[in-house]
Motif scaffolding. Structure first.
Motif, mmCIF file in Angstrom:
data_model
loop_
_atom_site.group_PDB
_atom_site.id
_atom_site.type_symbol
_atom_site.label_atom_id
_atom_site.label_comp_id
_atom_site.label_asym_id
_atom_site.label_seq_id
_atom_site.Cartn_x
_atom_site.Cartn_y
_atom_site.Cartn_z
ATOM 1 N N TYR A 225 0.833 -1.206 0.000
ATOM 2 C CA TYR A 225 0.000 0.000 0.000
ATOM 3 C C TYR A 225 0.867 1.256 0.000
ATOM 4 O O TYR A 225 0.597 2.217 -0.742
ATOM 5 C CB TYR A 225 -0.916 -0.008 1.215
ATOM 6 N N LYS A 232 -5.965 2.129 -3.979
ATOM 7 C CA LYS A 232 -6.010 0.973 -3.094
ATOM 8 C C LYS A 232 -6.662 1.336 -1.765
ATOM 9 O O LYS A 232 -6.596 2.473 -1.324
ATOM 10 C CB LYS A 232 -4.592 0.435 -2.826
ATOM 11 N N THR A 233 -7.290 0.339 -1.161
ATOM 12 C CA THR A 233 -7.862 0.533 0.165
ATOM 13 C C THR A 233 -6.785 0.245 1.213
ATOM 14 O O THR A 233 -6.154 -0.824 1.181
ATOM 15 C CB THR A 233 -9.058 -0.411 0.394
#
Length: 436
Positions: A225, A232-233
């Motif tokens: 991330y 993206k989460t």
């Protein structure tokens, strides 16, 4: 009524404890610019300087050597006939976390649960512990204060022994992760079969390995991330897993307590499965039996000298010889107190090792530069060098000898009042008046 009496007793103990702590400091420390002159300077890393000068400017050492230019804004301290050393480091103690063992509200070194990497000893450290001044006037200026309990106890903190708050005393808040591996050893009280002991050991080891695997998976998700957060989460925050990231990167070492020969060998084999982590062994009382294996694994150790041999047929000298034998095999050794009230005795622990094969120079390294390197603070502590933090003391002789007097201590450049509860009691009763 009984509960009220109990509360009154606890309050009285706490009041007495803090009143004692406050009474220990009768003057404020000096701070500014100091010149220590005409001293025998034991730098630890760069030899010994006779008739040397150390200049302290604020928190730091400005100069170490001879023939320094000393301007009028320095307070000069003539140290003719004295020996200057870097402040000693006790790398394994409960100092600041435990005050009175019998009073639970003064003990804050353990948490509920088996896995607590997100718990920091730094947050519980008591700067006003009565044991702190007692320790620092003995030349111990820095400690690794550690938590206990569970498989992963939490993060130990590297703390200087001068300041009014944990923040002002912390050298490194994440000094080490404290881990306790299960043991295969039983005893006369253990009626389990060998198969049952082995099965329980494997189950406990699997639980630890599973936790570490989860931590690695979390670290991989966070790395992915952070490398490309767009679209993206962000993974849900997990404080336990997040606290493991600096451990998995090798930035923060893992200290594992092991003592007997088999436990040491089992721990060495286990560490080979986790090469992404950096390990230190503590205790290591039978390290002399497997010194070559420890050296080959490249694992440094924290050990003591004042304990009874593990086996009744062992020579009584083995605890004193243990650090030197491991050092000769190539193990990096730090000598520690493994105590709270007696953290002040760290130099004498090293003195035994010096007398039983380690030698004075290596014993001094074992309580200065070696622990500093193990915990990643050697850029600040552990030797007398320009640019390092001014943690040092001067004495009238060899500081590993009990009869030597520690005459002045500096911590972070502060000229510390040489006062403690022990000093006060000594002065009070040395020349007491006759009482009818």
């Amino acid at each position: 009524m009984k509960k009220l009496k109990n509360y009154i007793v606890v309050f009285a103990l706490l009041f007495g404890m803090f009143a004692t702590a406050e009474a220990q400091i009768t003057e404020k420390p000096g701070f500014g610019k100091f010149a220590i002159t005409n001293a025998t300077i034991h730098t630890v890393t760069n030899g010994t300087i006779e008739g040397g000068v150390i200049l302290i400017n604020g928190n730091d050492i400005e100069f170490v050597g001879q023939n320094a230019r000393i301007t009028s804004d320095y307070t000069t301290i003539d140290a003719t006939g004295k020996h200057v050393y870097p402040g000693f480091i006790d790398g394994w103690t409960g100092l600041g976390l435990t005050e009175i063992s019998a009073v639970p509200v003064t003990v804050d070194n353990a948490e509920i649960g088996q896995f607590n990497p997100h718990m920091y000893a730094f947050t519980a450290f008591n700067p006003h512990s009565a044991a702190v001044p007692v320790t620092r006037v003995s030349g111990v200026t820095t400690v690794l204060s550690r938590p206990s309990s569970g498989n992963i106890s939490g993060k130990a903190a590297v703390m200087d022994l001068w300041g009014y708050s944990p923040d002002s005393m912390a050298v490194r808040k994440s000094g080490a992760l404290i881990m306790n591996l299960p043991s295969k050893g039983g005893g006369w009280w253990d009626n389990r079969s060998d198969a049952q002991i082995e099965r329980a050991y494997k189950e406990d080891i699997k639980e630890i390995n599973d936790f570490l695997d989860k931590a690695r998976f979390y670290d991989e998700m966070m790395n992915a991330y952070e490398a490309n957060p767009s679209g993206k989460t962000k993974p849900d925050h997990d404080p336990r897993m997040a606290a493991m990231r600096e451990v998995l990167s090798g930035e923060v070492p893992v200290v594992i307590s092991v003592n007997d020969e088999d436990a040491i060998l089992d721990a060495i084999e286990w560490t080979k499965e986790h090469e992404d982590m950096r390990f230190i062994f503590s205790g290591v009382r039978e390290g002399w039996r497997v010194a070559e294996e420890i050296a080959e694994a490249g694992i440094p150790v924290l050990t003591t000298t004042l304990y009874t041999p593990s086996r009744d047929y062992d020579n009584y000298q083995r605890p004193y010889q243990n650090p030197g034998i491991m050092m000769e095999a190539g193990v990096k050794v730090a000598i520690v107190s493994n105590d709270t009230e007696n953290s002040r005795n760290t130099p004498f622990e090293a003195g035994y090792a010096a007398a039983y094969g380690m030698g004075t120079d290596e014993a001094i390294k074992a309580i200065t530069i070696n622990p500093a390197e193990m915990f990643g603070v050697d850029d600040k502590l552990g030797s007398l060098e320009e640019g390092k933090q001014a943690n040092l003391f001067f004495s009238d002789g060899d500081p590993l000898e009990p009869m030597t007097k520690i005459e002045q201590v500096f911590i972070k450049g502060y000229k510390i009042p040489m006062v403690s509860r022990h000093v006060q009691l000594f002065d009070e009763f040395l020349d007491r008046d006759a009482v009818e």
